[in-house]
Each structure stands twice: as structure tokens, then as C-alpha cells.
Design a protein around this motif. Structure first.
Motif, mmCIF file in Angstrom:
data_model
loop_
_atom_site.group_PDB
_atom_site.id
_atom_site.type_symbol
_atom_site.label_atom_id
_atom_site.label_comp_id
_atom_site.label_asym_id
_atom_site.label_seq_id
_atom_site.Cartn_x
_atom_site.Cartn_y
_atom_site.Cartn_z
ATOM 1 N N VAL A 118 37.192 44.110 35.683
ATOM 2 C CA VAL A 118 36.543 43.611 36.901
ATOM 3 C C VAL A 118 37.506 43.693 38.078
ATOM 4 C CG1 VAL A 118 35.489 41.587 37.978
ATOM 5 C CG2 VAL A 118 35.016 42.111 35.578
ATOM 6 N N ALA A 119 38.763 43.327 37.839
ATOM 7 C CA ALA A 119 39.762 43.419 38.897
ATOM 8 C C ALA A 119 39.942 44.865 39.361
ATOM 9 C CB ALA A 119 41.095 42.857 38.407
ATOM 10 N N ALA A 122 36.928 45.900 41.443
ATOM 11 C CA ALA A 122 36.948 45.247 42.756
ATOM 12 C C ALA A 122 37.986 45.881 43.675
ATOM 13 C CB ALA A 122 37.235 43.757 42.575
ATOM 14 N N LEU A 123 39.172 46.156 43.156
ATOM 15 C CA LEU A 123 40.208 46.776 43.974
ATOM 16 C C LEU A 123 39.810 48.182 44.404
ATOM 17 C CD1 LEU A 123 43.386 45.633 41.991
ATOM 18 C CD2 LEU A 123 42.647 44.831 44.240
ATOM 19 N N ALA A 125 36.733 49.230 44.854
ATOM 20 C CA ALA A 125 35.690 49.102 45.871
ATOM 21 C C ALA A 125 36.274 48.736 47.232
ATOM 22 C CB ALA A 125 34.682 48.043 45.438
ATOM 23 N N ILE A 126 37.385 48.007 47.241
ATOM 24 C CA ILE A 126 38.001 47.596 48.506
ATOM 25 C C ILE A 126 38.790 48.728 49.138
ATOM 26 C CG2 ILE A 126 39.718 46.057 49.530
ATOM 27 C CD1 ILE A 126 38.871 43.956 47.490
ATOM 28 N N GLY A 131 35.454 51.748 51.286
ATOM 29 C CA GLY A 131 35.641 50.331 51.024
ATOM 30 C C GLY A 131 35.975 49.555 52.282
ATOM 31 N N SER A 222 43.067 47.040 34.793
ATOM 32 C CA SER A 222 42.960 46.926 36.244
ATOM 33 C C SER A 222 43.505 48.142 36.977
ATOM 34 C CB SER A 222 43.708 45.671 36.729
ATOM 35 O OG SER A 222 45.081 45.767 36.423
#
Length: 289
Positions: A118-119, A122-123, A125-126, A131, A222
Motif C-alpha cells: 500500500v505504501a 501510494a508513493l 501515485a504521488i 501525481g 514499498s
């Protein structure tokens, strides 16, 4: 009961403060052996079975060397940045009182609870091209996702809690008395930080660095999403272990895993040696005084 028998009773009871010591010790060692020692021993024996020639042949592969260089370099840089940032976060949490302080303290442990996959998502996507951050950096020629920069950011994310939690207890114990005494003697803030605070924090900083480095060296979930996993460019060593296993190259996978295990073991030794080293130096300094 006579007063003469009381010390003997206290001594006997002091040897075993809790009942069931033998059973607890046996169960603890059995659990440790099954979960930790046996897998590590199997890996070490399998690596020894390769022989020096086979191990060197697997490690000297250009793709393996590129992945090891990336993993070690990114882990070192990430651990260094996480140590500095973690010390700053710990300082703010311990020394200041402000709205949201408890929330900030709780968020430090988020990388521990958050699934690594998940981390990574998320990273990515940012920091990807579309992003929240990547859409502003890529037009400037700064690409973050799918580069070593993105890998380092992911490793900082998972290493930061180690740095904070090792420094925070030392700051809480340190208090303000020594700083106030230094200020009363005319020391500037910079001098107080350099001569009073940093010597007390240095063992914790080194311990946090070692923990963050060891954690980053074996990180997988991650990193693989934000890395891009390009051979010779953004392919990390833990991912290459998985690839070697999928290729049925068990010797190559074992060789890489054994090297990472040795590096983590060195970090573990350093973590346990740091307090002893500083305690010995302080004892020697006290004798000189």
C-alpha cells in the motif's frame, strides 16, 4: 519465621522471581529456533554449499552487481536522511507542546502498521508523472518515480520510525537541565547543541541509522512499485532474488540473500556494540578527569 532465615528466603526467591522459568525458557528458545534460527541456518548452509567459486560467480554477474550497488547506496542515503529527519521529529515531539502533537507522534508509527505494498502504491501515485508532486517536478526535469530518487524516498519512508523511536527516549530522559546549565554559563545555542546535546544523542543516532539501513536493505514491497524494476538501472537486490527463484537459479538467489543476510548481521552487531563502545569511552573519560 526467624530474622536469620529471612535473607536466605529472599535470596532463594530472588533467583527465580517468576514461576515456570524452565518451561518459559524452553518454549522461547523453541519458538526462536523454528521461526528465526532454522531458516537462517538453512540459508547459511545452502550458501556454504555453493563454495567460494560458485558464490563469487553468482555475485560477479553484472546485473547482480548493479542491483547490489543500487540497494546499498540507496539504503545508506535513505538511512542517513532518515536519521537527521528522525532526530528533528523526535526533538519537536519531545520539546514542544502544540495542537496535534499526539497525532504527529502516532503518525510516526504509520509505516510500521501500513502494508508495504500500500505504501509503494501510494508513493507511486504521488510521485508519478500525473501525481500530486510528480506533475510539478517532471516539467522541471526532475523525475522521481521509476528512478533511484523514488527508491530512496520509499526507503526513507520505512526507515524514519526507527530513527525517531531510538532518539525520542533519550531526549525524554535528557531533559532541559544540562542545556539550561550550559546557557547559564554563557554557551550559545549552537555550542550547547554541539557540546551538550549531540554527544548524548550520538549513540541513539547511530543505532537508528543502523536499524534504518538494515531495514532498507531488505525492503521489497514499498519499493518495487515506485522503482520501475529496470535491470541495471532501478532493479533492487531483493527483487532480483525473487527473479532468480522464478528462473530456478537457486544458487544465484542464495548467494544474493546470503550477502544481504551478512550485511544485516553486521548492522545487528553494530547496534549492540554502539552502547558498549560509548560506555567504555565515558568510563575512560571519567578516569582521566
Amino acid at each position: 519465621m526467624s530474622t536469620l532465615a529471612l535473607p536466605a528466603l529472599i535470596t532463594r526467591r530472588g533467583r527465580r522471581p517468576l514461576p515456570g522459568f524452565g518451561l518459559s525458557l524452553g518454549l522461547g528458545l523453541a519458538w526462536l529456533s523454528v521461526v528465526v534460527l532454522l531458516p537462517l541456518a538453512a540459508l547459511a548452509l545452502r550458501a556454504a554449499g555453493l563454495g567460494a567459486e560458485g558464490w563469487l560467480r553468482a555475485i560477479q554477474d553484472p546485473r547482480v552487481q548493479a542491483s547490489l550497488k543500487l540497494s546499498f547506496t540507496a539504503s545508506f542515503v535513505a538511512a542517513l536522511i532518515a536519521s537527521v529527519a528522525g532526530a528533528l521529529v523526535a526533538w519537536v515531539v519531545v520539546r514542544y507542546r502544540f495542537p496535534g502533537r499526539r497525532l504527529l507522534d502516532a503518525l510516526v508509527d504509520l509505516p510500521f502498521a501500513l502494508p508495504t505494498a500500500v505504501a509503494g502504491i501510494a508513493l507511486t501515485a504521488i510521485y508519478s508523472a500525473n501525481g500530486w508532486v510528480g506533475r510539478y517536478t517532471e516539467p522541471l526535469g526532475i523525475k522521481i518515480a521509476y528512478t533511484p530518487i523514488g527508491i530512496t524516498i520509499a526507503l526513507i519512508f520505512i526507515g524514519l520510525p526507527f530513527a525517531v523511536r531510538t532518539v525520542q527516549p533519550v531526549l525524554e530522559v535528557l531533559g532541559r537541565e544540562q542545556e539550561e546549565a550550559a546557557a547559564s554559563l554563557g554557551a550559545s545555542r549552537l555550542t550547547t547543541l554541539r557540546r551538550v546535546v549531540l554527544p548524548e544523542l550520538l549513540p541513539a543516532l547511530l543505532t537508528g541509522f543502523s536499524l534504518a539501513f538494515a531495514r532498507a536493505l531488505g525492503e521489497y514491497g514499498s519499493v518495487i512499485f515506485i522503482a520501475g524494476n529496470l535491470p541495471y538501472k532501478t532493479e533492487i537486490a531483493p527483487l532480483l532474488i525473487t527473479i532468480r527463484l522464478e528462473e530456478y537459479d537457486y544458487g544465484g538467489a542464495v548467494a544474493i540473500a546470503a550477502l544481504l543476510l551478512a550485511a544485516s548481521f553486521v548492522c545487528l552487531l553494530a547496534i549492540n556494540a554502539i552502547p558498549l563502545l560509548f560506555a567504555h569511552e565515558r568510563k575512560g573519560a571519567g578516569r582521566d578527569v
